[in-house]
Write an enzyme that holds these catalytic residues in place. Structure first.
Site, PDB file in Angstrom:
ATOM      1  N   GLY A  20     -98.356 -45.968 -43.755  1.00  0.00           N
ATOM      2  CA  GLY A  20     -97.627 -46.524 -44.729  1.00  0.00           C
ATOM      3  C   GLY A  20     -97.959 -47.663 -43.659  1.00  0.00           C
ATOM      4  O   GLY A  20     -97.510 -48.400 -43.859  1.00  0.00           O
ATOM      5  N   SER A  21     -96.133 -47.830 -44.162  1.00  0.00           N
ATOM      6  CA  SER A  21     -95.074 -49.315 -43.775  1.00  0.00           C
ATOM      7  C   SER A  21     -95.858 -49.798 -42.774  1.00  0.00           C
ATOM      8  O   SER A  21     -96.439 -50.658 -42.672  1.00  0.00           O
ATOM      9  CB  SER A  21     -93.186 -49.138 -44.219  1.00  0.00           C
ATOM     10  N   ARG A  42    -104.291 -37.148 -41.746  1.00  0.00           N
ATOM     11  CA  ARG A  42    -105.043 -35.010 -42.302  1.00  0.00           C
ATOM     12  C   ARG A  42    -106.156 -35.463 -43.177  1.00  0.00           C
ATOM     13  O   ARG A  42    -105.008 -36.611 -44.426  1.00  0.00           O
ATOM     14  CB  ARG A  42    -104.035 -34.671 -43.185  1.00  0.00           C
ATOM     15  N   MET A  78     -88.968 -37.945 -39.552  1.00  0.00           N
ATOM     16  CA  MET A  78     -88.836 -36.022 -39.443  1.00  0.00           C
ATOM     17  C   MET A  78     -90.304 -35.210 -39.049  1.00  0.00           C
ATOM     18  O   MET A  78     -90.486 -33.545 -39.006  1.00  0.00           O
ATOM     19  CB  MET A  78     -88.765 -35.462 -41.210  1.00  0.00           C
ATOM     20  N   VAL A  79     -91.728 -35.621 -39.203  1.00  0.00           N
ATOM     21  CA  VAL A  79     -92.966 -34.826 -39.047  1.00  0.00           C
ATOM     22  C   VAL A  79     -93.563 -35.115 -37.734  1.00  0.00           C
ATOM     23  O   VAL A  79     -94.444 -34.747 -37.118  1.00  0.00           O
ATOM     24  CB  VAL A  79     -94.267 -35.177 -40.130  1.00  0.00           C
ATOM     25  N   GLN A  80     -92.964 -36.246 -36.893  1.00  0.00           N
ATOM     26  CA  GLN A  80     -93.492 -36.488 -35.250  1.00  0.00           C
ATOM     27  C   GLN A  80     -93.738 -35.551 -34.841  1.00  0.00           C
ATOM     28  O   GLN A  80     -94.216 -34.769 -33.651  1.00  0.00           O
ATOM     29  CB  GLN A  80     -93.023 -38.018 -34.882  1.00  0.00           C
ATOM     30  N   LYS A 125     -88.759 -55.504 -36.165  1.00  0.00           N
ATOM     31  CA  LYS A 125     -87.512 -55.978 -36.560  1.00  0.00           C
ATOM     32  C   LYS A 125     -87.325 -56.455 -38.180  1.00  0.00           C
ATOM     33  O   LYS A 125     -86.833 -57.205 -38.916  1.00  0.00           O
ATOM     34  CB  LYS A 125     -86.199 -56.777 -35.964  1.00  0.00           C
ATOM     35  N   GLY A 128     -93.095 -52.759 -42.746  1.00  0.00           N
ATOM     36  CA  GLY A 128     -94.118 -53.254 -42.592  1.00  0.00           C
ATOM     37  C   GLY A 128     -94.551 -54.267 -43.087  1.00  0.00           C
ATOM     38  O   GLY A 128     -96.014 -55.194 -42.762  1.00  0.00           O
ATOM     39  N   ASP A 185     -80.516 -48.978 -34.796  1.00  0.00           N
ATOM     40  CA  ASP A 185     -81.552 -48.899 -36.324  1.00  0.00           C
ATOM     41  C   ASP A 185     -81.093 -48.289 -36.802  1.00  0.00           C
ATOM     42  O   ASP A 185     -81.007 -48.667 -38.134  1.00  0.00           O
ATOM     43  CB  ASP A 185     -82.816 -48.386 -35.506  1.00  0.00           C
ATOM     44  N   GLU A 189     -79.165 -49.696 -40.871  1.00  0.00           N
ATOM     45  CA  GLU A 189     -79.531 -49.072 -41.498  1.00  0.00           C
ATOM     46  C   GLU A 189     -78.415 -48.552 -42.221  1.00  0.00           C
ATOM     47  O   GLU A 189     -78.103 -48.575 -43.835  1.00  0.00           O
ATOM     48  CB  GLU A 189     -80.832 -48.462 -41.695  1.00  0.00           C
ATOM     49  N   SER A 246     -70.357 -73.833 -53.196  1.00  0.00           N
ATOM     50  CA  SER A 246     -69.263 -75.044 -53.464  1.00  0.00           C
ATOM     51  C   SER A 246     -68.480 -74.682 -52.579  1.00  0.00           C
ATOM     52  O   SER A 246     -68.186 -73.544 -51.492  1.00  0.00           O
ATOM     53  CB  SER A 246     -69.452 -75.075 -54.123  1.00  0.00           C
TER      54      SER A 246
END
Ligand code: NAD
Ligand code: MG
Length: 338
Positions: A20-21, A42, A78-80, A125, A128, A185, A189, A246
Site C-alpha cells: 500500500g502507501s 494474499r 490492525m491486521v498485523q 516522516k 509513502g 506519531d 496525526e 503581509s
C-alpha cells in the site's frame, strides 16, 4: 548509497509484507538501491497484480517470510497481529529482523515477537507517495529508527541500512524508541496533522459560509491557501511564513491565532495525549476495528459529505493542473499571501 551501513543488507533477502502507501514505496526504493526484495501478499488480494505488474517477485506472506533475512511489516496496523501469528511467527528465521514502520503493535503488546529475532523500527516522516517521489529525484524523507530487540548484534546496523535503502539516509535519521515513536506519531496525526488540521479547516469554512459568504471563496481561504502556508513552514518554519505574509496578516495572526487556539485547546491536546499514553486510545481503536468499524465508517461518511468537499470537488475539476502527473502551469514567483 553513501553510508557504510548499507552493506549490512547487501546479501540479505528482504520480504516486504503489504503493497500500500508505505509497502509499495519501500519495495521500489529498496529494489532501486540494489537490494533483493520479495513482496508478501494474499493471493487474489487487491495489490497482488499491481506488485507483479511492477516487476516484483510476489508470494503469499508465509512463503515470503520463510526465506527472508528481514521482514518489513507494512500492512494496516490492525491486521498485523493476525499476520504475525499466522504467517511470520512460524516461519521467520532465527536471527532475522522483524521491521515495523510504526510501533503500535509492539508498544501496545498486540505482538510479542519471538525472542530469537531482531525487532526494529524505521518510520519515514511522510506518506509513502512522498517516500517514493523524493527517492526518485535523488533525495529522501527523514526517518526515525529504533531497536526493540537485538539478538544478532546487528539490529542497529540493519535499521540504518534499511533506512538508507528507502532513501532516508539521504535526508536525516534520528534515533528513537518504540514508545516515543508510537505516542508522538499518534499524537501528531490526531491533534495536529489529520484531526486538528481538518477540524480547523471545516470550522473556518462553516464560519464563513454561515455568515453568508460564497462557499467557493471560503474554500480558497481556508483550504486551498493552507498549502502555501504549510510549504513555507516546511521550508523555513514559522519565521519563513511571517517573512512572506503581509504586515496585516502578521498582526491578525498575533491577535487572533491565540483566540482560536487557546489554553483550553492545549488542555484538550494534553487529554488526547494522556489517552494515547495510558492505552485508552489503543484499546478503543482495537475494539472499534473488531466491531467492524461502525463509528469509523460514520465519521468518515460525515467528512466526505461535508459541504467543503462538494464545493472543493467542483473547484478542483476546474484546476486540472492540481492533479498529480498533470502538466503544471509555468512557475510564477511566489506571491505574498494575505
Ligand atoms: P495501506 O493501508 O496503505 O496498505 C496496506 C497493504 O497491506 C495493502 O497492500 C493491502 O493489500 C495489504 N494487506 C492488507 N491486509 C493484509 C494481510 N492480511 N496480509 C498481507 N497483506 C495485507 O497501509 P500503510 O498506510 O502503508 O501502513 C502500513 C504501515 O506503515 C502501518 O504500520 C502504518 O502505521 C505505517 N506508516 C504509514 C504511513 C502512511 O503515511 N501511510 C506513514 C508512516 C508509517
Ligand atoms: Mg501514524
Amino acid at each position: 548509497m553513501s553510508t557504510t551501513s548499507h552493506s549490512t543488507l547487501a546479501q540479505a533477502r528482504i520480504a516486504v509484507l503489504g503493497y500500500g502507501s508505505q509497502g509499495r514505496a519501500h519495495a521500489l526504493n529498496l529494489r532501486d538501491s540494489g537490494l533483493d526484495v520479495v513482496v508478501g501478499l494474499r493471493k487474489g488480494g487487491p495489490s497482488w497484480e499491481k506488485a507483479r505488474a511492477e516487476g516484483f517477485n510476489v508470494a503469499e506472506p508465509a512463503d515470503a517470510v520463510r526465506g527472508a533475512d528481514l521482514v518489513a511489516v507494512l500492512t494496516p496496523d490492525m491486521v498485523q497481529p493476525a499476520l504475525y501469528h499466522e504467517s511470520i511467527e512460524p516461519n521467520i528465521k532465527p536471527g532475522a529482523a522483524l521491521l515495523f514502520a510504526h510501533g503500535f503493535n509492539v508498544h501496545f503488546k498486540q505482538i510479542e515477537p519471538r525472542a530469537d529475532i531482531d525487532v526494529i523500527l524505521v518510520a519515514p516522516k511522510g506518506p509513502g507517495a512522498l517516500v517514493r517521489r523524493e527517492y526518485e529525484i535523488g533525495r529522501g524523507v527523514p526517518c526515525i529508527w529504533a531497536v526493540h530487540q537485538d539478538v544478532s548484534g546487528q539490529a542497529e546496523a540493519k535499521a540504518k541500512a534499511y533506512a538508507d535503502g528507502i532513501g532516508g539516509g539521504r535526508a536525516l535519521l534520528i534515533k528513537t524508541d518504540f514508545k516515543e515513536e508510537t505516542e508522538t506519531d499518534l499524537f501528531g496525526e490526531q491533534a495536529v496533522l489529520c484531526g486538528g488540521a481538518s477540524s480547523l479547516v471545516q470550522a473556518g469554512f462553516e464560519t464563513l459560509v454561515e455568515a453568508g459568504y460564497q462557499p467557493e471563496i471560503a474554500y480558497y481561504e481556508v483550504l486551498h491557501e493552507l498549502k502555501l502556508i504549510v510549504d513555507l513552514f516546511y521550508e523555513g518554519g514559522i519565521a519563513r511564513m511571517l517573512e512572506f505574509v503581509s504586515e496585516t496578516a502578521q498582526y491578525g495572526d498575533y491577535v487572533s491565532g491565540p483566540r482560536v487556539i487557546d489554553a483550553g485547546t492545549k488542555e484538550r491536546m494534553k487529554a488526547v495525549l494522556t489517552d494515547i499514553q495510558d492505552g485508552t486510545f489503543a484499546r478503543n481503536w482495537i475494539a472499534e476495528h473488531k466491531a467492524g468499524l461502525p463509528n469509523y465508517k460514520r465519521f468518515k461518511q460525515a467528512d466526505l459529505e461535508h459541504p467543503i468537499e462538494q464545493v472543493g470537488a467542483k473547484l478542483r475539476a476546474r484546476m486540472p493542473w492540481l492533479q498529480a502527473g498533470a502538466a503544471k502551469p509555468a512557475a510564477e514567483p511566489l506571491k505574498k499571501v494575505g
